[in-house]
Design a protein around this motif. Structure first.
Motif, PDB file in Angstrom:
ATOM      1  N   MET A   1       0.806  -1.248   0.161  1.00  0.00           N
ATOM      2  CA  MET A   1      -0.034   0.161   0.124  1.00  0.00           C
ATOM      3  C   MET A   1       0.643   1.305  -0.085  1.00  0.00           C
ATOM      4  O   MET A   1       0.431   2.218  -0.988  1.00  0.00           O
ATOM      5  CB  MET A   1      -1.036   0.098   1.157  1.00  0.00           C
ATOM      6  CG  MET A   1      -2.232  -0.890   1.142  1.00  0.00           C
ATOM      7  SD  MET A   1      -3.088  -0.607  -0.353  1.00  0.00           S
ATOM      8  CE  MET A   1      -3.622   1.203  -0.103  1.00  0.00           C
ATOM      9  N   GLN A   2       1.940   1.294   0.880  1.00  0.00           N
ATOM     10  CA  GLN A   2       3.012   2.397   0.770  1.00  0.00           C
ATOM     11  C   GLN A   2       3.370   2.757  -0.824  1.00  0.00           C
ATOM     12  O   GLN A   2       3.371   3.877  -0.983  1.00  0.00           O
ATOM     13  CB  GLN A   2       4.352   2.139   1.757  1.00  0.00           C
ATOM     14  CG  GLN A   2       3.690   2.156   3.078  1.00  0.00           C
ATOM     15  CD  GLN A   2       3.295   3.394   3.839  1.00  0.00           C
ATOM     16  OE1 GLN A   2       3.420   4.614   3.034  1.00  0.00           O
ATOM     17  NE2 GLN A   2       2.911   3.479   4.916  1.00  0.00           N
TER      18      GLN A   2
ATOM     19  N   TYR B   1      -9.207  -2.030  -0.089  1.00  0.00           N
ATOM     20  CA  TYR B   1      -7.946  -0.970  -0.042  1.00  0.00           C
ATOM     21  C   TYR B   1      -7.770  -0.592  -1.435  1.00  0.00           C
ATOM     22  O   TYR B   1      -7.124   0.537  -1.796  1.00  0.00           O
ATOM     23  CB  TYR B   1      -6.718  -1.617   0.541  1.00  0.00           C
ATOM     24  CG  TYR B   1      -6.889  -1.532   2.266  1.00  0.00           C
ATOM     25  CD1 TYR B   1      -6.296  -0.495   2.733  1.00  0.00           C
ATOM     26  CD2 TYR B   1      -7.547  -2.576   2.852  1.00  0.00           C
ATOM     27  CE1 TYR B   1      -6.615  -0.355   4.109  1.00  0.00           C
ATOM     28  CE2 TYR B   1      -7.656  -2.513   4.117  1.00  0.00           C
ATOM     29  CZ  TYR B   1      -7.204  -1.577   4.721  1.00  0.00           C
ATOM     30  OH  TYR B   1      -7.491  -1.465   6.152  1.00  0.00           O
ATOM     31  N   VAL B   2      -7.870  -1.230  -2.533  1.00  0.00           N
ATOM     32  CA  VAL B   2      -7.403  -1.306  -3.845  1.00  0.00           C
ATOM     33  C   VAL B   2      -8.342  -1.769  -5.183  1.00  0.00           C
ATOM     34  O   VAL B   2      -9.316  -2.525  -4.578  1.00  0.00           O
ATOM     35  CB  VAL B   2      -6.104  -2.200  -4.181  1.00  0.00           C
ATOM     36  CG1 VAL B   2      -5.611  -2.185  -5.547  1.00  0.00           C
ATOM     37  CG2 VAL B   2      -4.961  -1.953  -3.214  1.00  0.00           C
ATOM     38  N   GLY B   3      -8.395  -0.790  -6.034  1.00  0.00           N
ATOM     39  CA  GLY B   3      -9.088  -0.969  -7.171  1.00  0.00           C
ATOM     40  C   GLY B   3      -8.337  -1.183  -8.313  1.00  0.00           C
ATOM     41  O   GLY B   3      -7.062  -1.023  -8.202  1.00  0.00           O
TER      42      GLY B   3
ATOM     43  N   SER C   1      -6.994   6.315   1.186  1.00  0.00           N
ATOM     44  CA  SER C   1      -6.159   7.522   1.041  1.00  0.00           C
ATOM     45  C   SER C   1      -5.373   6.928   2.470  1.00  0.00           C
ATOM     46  O   SER C   1      -5.524   6.289   3.336  1.00  0.00           O
ATOM     47  CB  SER C   1      -6.652   8.769   1.362  1.00  0.00           C
ATOM     48  OG  SER C   1      -7.200   8.973   2.448  1.00  0.00           O
ATOM     49  N   LYS C   2      -3.903   7.320   2.032  1.00  0.00           N
ATOM     50  CA  LYS C   2      -2.936   7.014   3.247  1.00  0.00           C
ATOM     51  C   LYS C   2      -3.404   7.811   4.366  1.00  0.00           C
ATOM     52  O   LYS C   2      -3.097   7.289   5.574  1.00  0.00           O
ATOM     53  CB  LYS C   2      -1.699   7.700   2.705  1.00  0.00           C
ATOM     54  CG  LYS C   2      -0.489   7.428   3.471  1.00  0.00           C
ATOM     55  CD  LYS C   2       0.907   7.725   3.013  1.00  0.00           C
ATOM     56  CE  LYS C   2       2.228   7.575   3.901  1.00  0.00           C
ATOM     57  NZ  LYS C   2       3.232   7.660   3.175  1.00  0.00           N
TER      58      LYS C   2
ATOM     59  N   LYS D   1      -4.863   7.812   9.738  1.00  0.00           N
ATOM     60  CA  LYS D   1      -6.149   8.075  11.189  1.00  0.00           C
ATOM     61  C   LYS D   1      -6.547   6.920  11.653  1.00  0.00           C
ATOM     62  O   LYS D   1      -6.642   6.956  12.975  1.00  0.00           O
ATOM     63  CB  LYS D   1      -7.210   8.886  10.234  1.00  0.00           C
ATOM     64  CG  LYS D   1      -8.232   9.550  11.221  1.00  0.00           C
ATOM     65  CD  LYS D   1      -9.019  10.555  10.308  1.00  0.00           C
ATOM     66  CE  LYS D   1     -10.491  10.504  10.561  1.00  0.00           C
ATOM     67  NZ  LYS D   1     -11.205  11.460   9.821  1.00  0.00           N
ATOM     68  N   GLN D   2      -7.120   5.855  10.944  1.00  0.00           N
ATOM     69  CA  GLN D   2      -7.632   4.503  11.724  1.00  0.00           C
ATOM     70  C   GLN D   2      -6.644   4.151  12.384  1.00  0.00           C
ATOM     71  O   GLN D   2      -6.772   3.454  13.651  1.00  0.00           O
ATOM     72  CB  GLN D   2      -8.088   3.671  10.499  1.00  0.00           C
ATOM     73  CG  GLN D   2      -9.292   4.055   9.941  1.00  0.00           C
ATOM     74  CD  GLN D   2     -10.583   4.158  11.060  1.00  0.00           C
ATOM     75  OE1 GLN D   2     -11.154   4.974  11.361  1.00  0.00           O
ATOM     76  NE2 GLN D   2     -10.876   3.003  11.539  1.00  0.00           N
ATOM     77  N   THR D   3      -5.218   3.710  12.054  1.00  0.00           N
ATOM     78  CA  THR D   3      -4.280   2.993  12.627  1.00  0.00           C
ATOM     79  C   THR D   3      -3.748   3.815  13.854  1.00  0.00           C
ATOM     80  O   THR D   3      -3.774   3.138  14.907  1.00  0.00           O
ATOM     81  CB  THR D   3      -2.967   2.832  11.677  1.00  0.00           C
ATOM     82  OG1 THR D   3      -3.218   2.221  10.611  1.00  0.00           O
ATOM     83  CG2 THR D   3      -2.010   2.281  12.392  1.00  0.00           C
TER      84      THR D   3
END
Length: 117
Positions: free
Chosen positions: A12-13, A53-55, A70-71, A76-78
């Motif tokens: 993801m990064q 997470y991905v399209g 979005s990152k 924010k969630q993490t």
């Protein structure tokens, strides 16, 4: 939002940096030698797609992937999970930890004081 494994987060990064990428692009941007196998990265990206997470855009049998989350939203969630699970939802406890562990400099503390008012 489902939690990511370290490998998924690393992919993801890369996707957040590239914005749009084929699997080969992701592999090129991974800073490890030897590079992971194509099938491994392809499998991880498909897992990320199933987790939401991905399209992707299909070009025949080839897929171009892009982040849906979005990152900033992921961060924010993490952060909320860390704050809740390790600091009892207390910003004071978090700041105390950072100061005690010397993870925050005097300069950063001063900036925070100005933000707080």
């Amino acid at each position: 939002m489902e939690e990511l494994t370290r490998t998924e987060e690393r992919i993801m990064q890369t996707l957040w940096q590239l914005d749009l990428a084929f699997v080969k692009d992701i592999i090129e941007h991974i800073d490890e030698e030897p590079k992971p196998p194509y099938n491994t990265i392809s499998s991880v990206v498909r897992i990320l797609e199933k987790k939401g997470y991905v399209g992707y855009k299909a070009y025949g049998k080839t897929y171009q992937y892009f982040p849906i989350i979005s990152k900033a939203d992921y961060a924010k969630q993490t952060f909320k999970k860390v704050l809740n699970n390790y600091f009892d939802n207390s910003a004071t406890s978090l700041m105390s930890f950072l100061v005690q562990e010397e993870q925050i400099s005097e300069e950063e503390l001063e900036k925070l004081r100005k933000i707080i008012g």
